[in-house]
Write an enzyme that holds these catalytic residues in place. Structure first.
Site, PDB file in Angstrom:
ATOM      1  N   ASN A 109     -14.626  -0.105  17.295  1.00 29.28           N
ATOM      2  CA  ASN A 109     -14.267   0.159  18.699  1.00 29.28           C
ATOM      3  C   ASN A 109     -15.216   1.046  19.484  1.00 29.28           C
ATOM      4  O   ASN A 109     -15.248   0.968  20.713  1.00 29.28           O
ATOM      5  CB  ASN A 109     -12.874   0.811  18.744  1.00 29.28           C
ATOM      6  N   LEU A 147     -16.352   3.104   9.204  1.00 29.44           N
ATOM      7  CA  LEU A 147     -16.130   4.346   9.955  1.00 29.44           C
ATOM      8  C   LEU A 147     -14.705   4.364  10.500  1.00 29.44           C
ATOM      9  O   LEU A 147     -14.431   3.846  11.580  1.00 29.44           O
ATOM     10  CB  LEU A 147     -17.138   4.443  11.115  1.00 29.44           C
ATOM     11  N   ASN A 156       0.869  -1.169   0.000  1.00 27.12           N
ATOM     12  CA  ASN A 156       0.000   0.000   0.000  1.00 27.12           C
ATOM     13  C   ASN A 156       0.912   1.227   0.000  1.00 27.12           C
ATOM     14  O   ASN A 156       1.399   1.656   1.039  1.00 27.12           O
ATOM     15  CB  ASN A 156      -0.896  -0.035   1.244  1.00 27.12           C
ATOM     16  N   ARG A 196     -12.769  15.391   7.008  1.00 23.65           N
ATOM     17  CA  ARG A 196     -13.519  15.802   5.813  1.00 23.65           C
ATOM     18  C   ARG A 196     -14.960  16.139   6.179  1.00 23.65           C
ATOM     19  O   ARG A 196     -15.565  15.453   7.003  1.00 23.65           O
ATOM     20  CB  ARG A 196     -13.536  14.689   4.761  1.00 23.65           C
ATOM     21  N   LYS A 214       3.066   0.825   3.291  1.00 20.85           N
ATOM     22  CA  LYS A 214       2.724  -0.222   4.259  1.00 20.85           C
ATOM     23  C   LYS A 214       2.754  -1.543   3.521  1.00 20.85           C
ATOM     24  O   LYS A 214       2.360  -1.595   2.347  1.00 20.85           O
ATOM     25  CB  LYS A 214       1.327  -0.002   4.823  1.00 20.85           C
ATOM     26  N   ASN A 261     -10.921   7.000  10.008  1.00 21.59           N
ATOM     27  CA  ASN A 261     -10.680   8.432   9.901  1.00 21.59           C
ATOM     28  C   ASN A 261     -11.364   8.941   8.632  1.00 21.59           C
ATOM     29  O   ASN A 261     -12.035   9.963   8.625  1.00 21.59           O
ATOM     30  CB  ASN A 261      -9.180   8.712   9.895  1.00 21.59           C
ATOM     31  N   GLY A 262     -11.252   8.181   7.534  1.00 23.31           N
ATOM     32  CA  GLY A 262     -12.147   8.364   6.390  1.00 23.31           C
ATOM     33  C   GLY A 262     -13.353   7.466   6.641  1.00 23.31           C
ATOM     34  O   GLY A 262     -13.221   6.450   7.311  1.00 23.31           O
ATOM     35  N   GLU A 306      -8.475  -5.211   4.845  1.00 25.31           N
ATOM     36  CA  GLU A 306      -8.273  -4.864   3.437  1.00 25.31           C
ATOM     37  C   GLU A 306      -7.081  -5.606   2.848  1.00 25.31           C
ATOM     38  O   GLU A 306      -7.092  -5.983   1.686  1.00 25.31           O
ATOM     39  CB  GLU A 306      -8.108  -3.338   3.302  1.00 25.31           C
ATOM     40  N   HIS A 313     -12.909   2.798  -0.558  1.00 26.33           N
ATOM     41  CA  HIS A 313     -12.920   1.754   0.494  1.00 26.33           C
ATOM     42  C   HIS A 313     -13.543   0.462  -0.029  1.00 26.33           C
ATOM     43  O   HIS A 313     -14.078  -0.346   0.748  1.00 26.33           O
ATOM     44  CB  HIS A 313     -13.763   2.180   1.723  1.00 26.33           C
ATOM     45  N   ARG A 327      -2.374  -2.014  -3.722  1.00 24.11           N
ATOM     46  CA  ARG A 327      -3.618  -1.252  -3.539  1.00 24.11           C
ATOM     47  C   ARG A 327      -3.570  -0.007  -4.437  1.00 24.11           C
ATOM     48  O   ARG A 327      -2.569   0.713  -4.445  1.00 24.11           O
ATOM     49  CB  ARG A 327      -3.744  -0.809  -2.085  1.00 24.11           C
TER      50      ARG A 327
HETATM   51  P1  AMP Z   1      -8.960   3.837  10.764  1.00 21.21           P
HETATM   52  O1  AMP Z   1      -8.917   4.949   9.750  1.00 21.21           O
HETATM   53  O2  AMP Z   1      -9.889   2.731  10.388  1.00 21.21           O
HETATM   54  O3  AMP Z   1      -7.598   3.359  11.189  1.00 21.21           O
HETATM   55  O4  AMP Z   1      -9.614   4.480  12.076  1.00 21.21           O
HETATM   56  C1  AMP Z   1      -8.917   5.450  12.842  1.00 21.21           C
HETATM   57  C2  AMP Z   1      -9.892   6.109  13.803  1.00 21.21           C
HETATM   58  O5  AMP Z   1     -10.557   5.115  14.601  1.00 21.21           O
HETATM   59  C3  AMP Z   1      -9.236   7.022  14.808  1.00 21.21           C
HETATM   60  O6  AMP Z   1      -9.058   8.319  14.285  1.00 21.21           O
HETATM   61  C4  AMP Z   1     -10.237   7.030  15.958  1.00 21.21           C
HETATM   62  O7  AMP Z   1     -11.204   8.062  15.738  1.00 21.21           O
HETATM   63  C5  AMP Z   1     -10.946   5.716  15.840  1.00 21.21           C
HETATM   64  N1  AMP Z   1     -10.606   4.772  16.914  1.00 21.21           N
HETATM   65  C6  AMP Z   1      -9.549   3.924  16.994  1.00 21.21           C
HETATM   66  N2  AMP Z   1      -9.574   3.217  18.140  1.00 21.21           N
HETATM   67  C7  AMP Z   1     -10.683   3.626  18.809  1.00 21.21           C
HETATM   68  C8  AMP Z   1     -11.271   3.283  20.070  1.00 21.21           C
HETATM   69  N3  AMP Z   1     -10.728   2.370  20.879  1.00 21.21           N
HETATM   70  N4  AMP Z   1     -12.417   3.917  20.418  1.00 21.21           N
HETATM   71  C9  AMP Z   1     -12.975   4.846  19.606  1.00 21.21           C
HETATM   72  N5  AMP Z   1     -12.468   5.201  18.417  1.00 21.21           N
HETATM   73  C10 AMP Z   1     -11.340   4.622  18.027  1.00 21.21           C
END
Ligand code: AMP
Length: 402
Positions: free
Chosen positions: A336, A211, A10, A243, A17, A213-214, A386, A182, A93
């Site tokens: 989470n 859900l 990636n 965003r 990565k 960061n994106g 992914e 995604h 990717r």
């Molecule tokens: P990702 O882009 O899938 O890696 O998700 C990253 C986002 O997941 C972070 O910016 C957090 O907002 C959220 N996140 C990660 N761990 C937790 C957690 N234990 N509880 C709530 N939100 C989390």
């Protein structure tokens, strides 16, 4: 000896990565990351999963070619070098395949040229993917290398969902349509969710809420994507970490005409300084929940706007699908943040949607149902993977062609 390993790459704009998987049992043999490429403070981290040994280094990595060479040396130190006869293929990717690539594709010169032609549609991502691809091709020109596109899973959307209400001549001239992103996550998660509710993917209707960061939602009918919330770019749809997601396009004219902002300033505002970050100064859901629990009004408003938008998409995709077997949460927030899951389906009992408070509070890394027993519509948490999806698609194509 049968080659059963796949390296997944990636290559982002300033990071690479990678994961090496064994396709017999989907185990990880090695994982790693090179970040801040091009800066003096580049960092890399490599873990040989089998022995548990992790090696880290901070030294300048000038470009993607140097990053992949460093990766290749680390793999070789673990006896997992790119020259291993057990390596079956490399999967790359690629964010944007537009109308040109609707399936995983074996990479050759023509494919590289077409991904290059699509750079205006993904100006940050596709050049980085190309840099990674060119280096990997130079390192192993004889090995099958496969491009797996984030947009491919969404290419099945009907025209009614994929087109904006624009003059088709104008839209087509500039390749403007809703591509969605995604896709490997939506494909993987919707398939696993079908299994969770005891159905074949062809028989299951699923709403996926990715859900991270994106963030994006999709409506999947019988394993086929029929709508998704991201559009021409990943800016459309849900409220995200940084965003804005959906807004009236006239906001942009207003910011330029009245606010005197340039195109680039508006781009940065909407992509990097909006969403949860813009609303309350934090984009990490953990921090936002902590602030909400302390009575912080700005964090509460950001959370409420995030949930309101999410609920609207659940309702919209329920209507698009007509019948829903499962609503599935995935990615960092979805996997989470139990308060997000609870709030997103609160009040939707008439649609057959509810979460069981106890099941929702359980943490874990396995796919699981969180709806009450006997619920008409399942609500589930499915950790996305992914890399495994890219590896699976890559391996299928490479072995088909060998
Ligand atoms: P990702 O882009 O899938 O890696 O998700 C990253 C986002 O997941 C972070 O910016 C957090 O907002 C959220 N996140 C990660 N761990 C937790 C957690 N234990 N509880 C709530 N939100 C989390």
């Amino acid at each position: 000896m049968t080659a059963t390993r796949v390296l997944v790459l990636n290559s982002g704009s300033s990071s690479v990565k990678y994961q090496l998987l064994d396709m017999r049992d989907h185990s990880r043999l090695a994982v790693g990351l090179v970040e801040r490429i091009g800066e003096d403070s580049s960092r890399r981290k490599h873990t040989h999963v089998v022995s548990g040994e992790t090696r880290e280094a901070e030294e300048r990595i000038a470009d993607h070619e140097a990053a992949l060479k460093a990766m290749s040396e680390e793999l070789a130190r673990d006896g997992l070098g790119l020259d291993s006869p057990q390596l079956a293929a490399i999967g790359h990717r690629v964010v944007q395949g537009a109308g040109s690539f609707t399936e995983p594709t074996l990479i050759d010169d023509g494919v590289v040229a077409e991904i290059e032609r699509l750079v205006p549609l993904a100006p940050l991502h596709n050049p980085a993917h190309l840099a990674g691809m060119r280096t990997a091709l130079a390192l192993r020109p004889d090995l099958p290398q496969v491009a797996v596109f984030d947009t491919a899973f969404h290419s099945t959307m009907p025209e009614s969902a994929a087109r904006y209400a624009l003059d088709p001549a104008v839209a087509d001239k500039y390749s403007i349509r809703r591509y969605g992103f995604h896709g490997t996550s939506h494909a993987y998660v919707s398939r696993v969710a079908a299994g969770l509710v005891g159905k074949a993917p062809e028989d299951a209707n699923v709403i996926v809420l990715h859900l991270g960061n994106g963030a994006s939602a999709s409506a999947v009918r019988g394993g086929v994507c029929v709508d998704t919330s991201m559009g021409l770019t990943p800016l459309e749809g849900l409220v995200m970490g940084t965003r804005s997601g959906d807004l009236d396009p006239a906001v942009i004219f207003h910011l330029m005409r009245v606010g005197g902002m340039s195109v680039d300033e508006v781009d940065t505002l909407l992509n990097k300084k909006s969403g949860l970050l813009g609303l309350c100064g934090d984009n990490d859901m953990r921090e936002i929940r902590r602030r909400v629990d302390e009575g912080d009004d700005r964090a509460k408003l950001a959370f409420d706007i995030y949930i309101h938008r999410l609920k609207k998409y659940i309702g919209a995709y329920y209507a698009v699908l007509g019948r829903v077997d499962a609503v599935v949460f995935t990615a960092g927030v979805g996997e989470n943040a139990s308060p997000v899951r609870e709030a997103a389906v609160a009040g939707l009992e008439e649609l057959g949607l509810a979460v069981d408070a106890e099941l929702n509070a359980v943490r874990g890394d396995q796919p699981r149902l969180i709806s009450p027993e006997g619920a008409r519509v399942a609500v589930a948490v499915v950790p996305t993977d992914e890399e495994l999806e890219i590896a699976t698609q890559t391996y299928a194509l490479a072995t088909e062609n060998s």
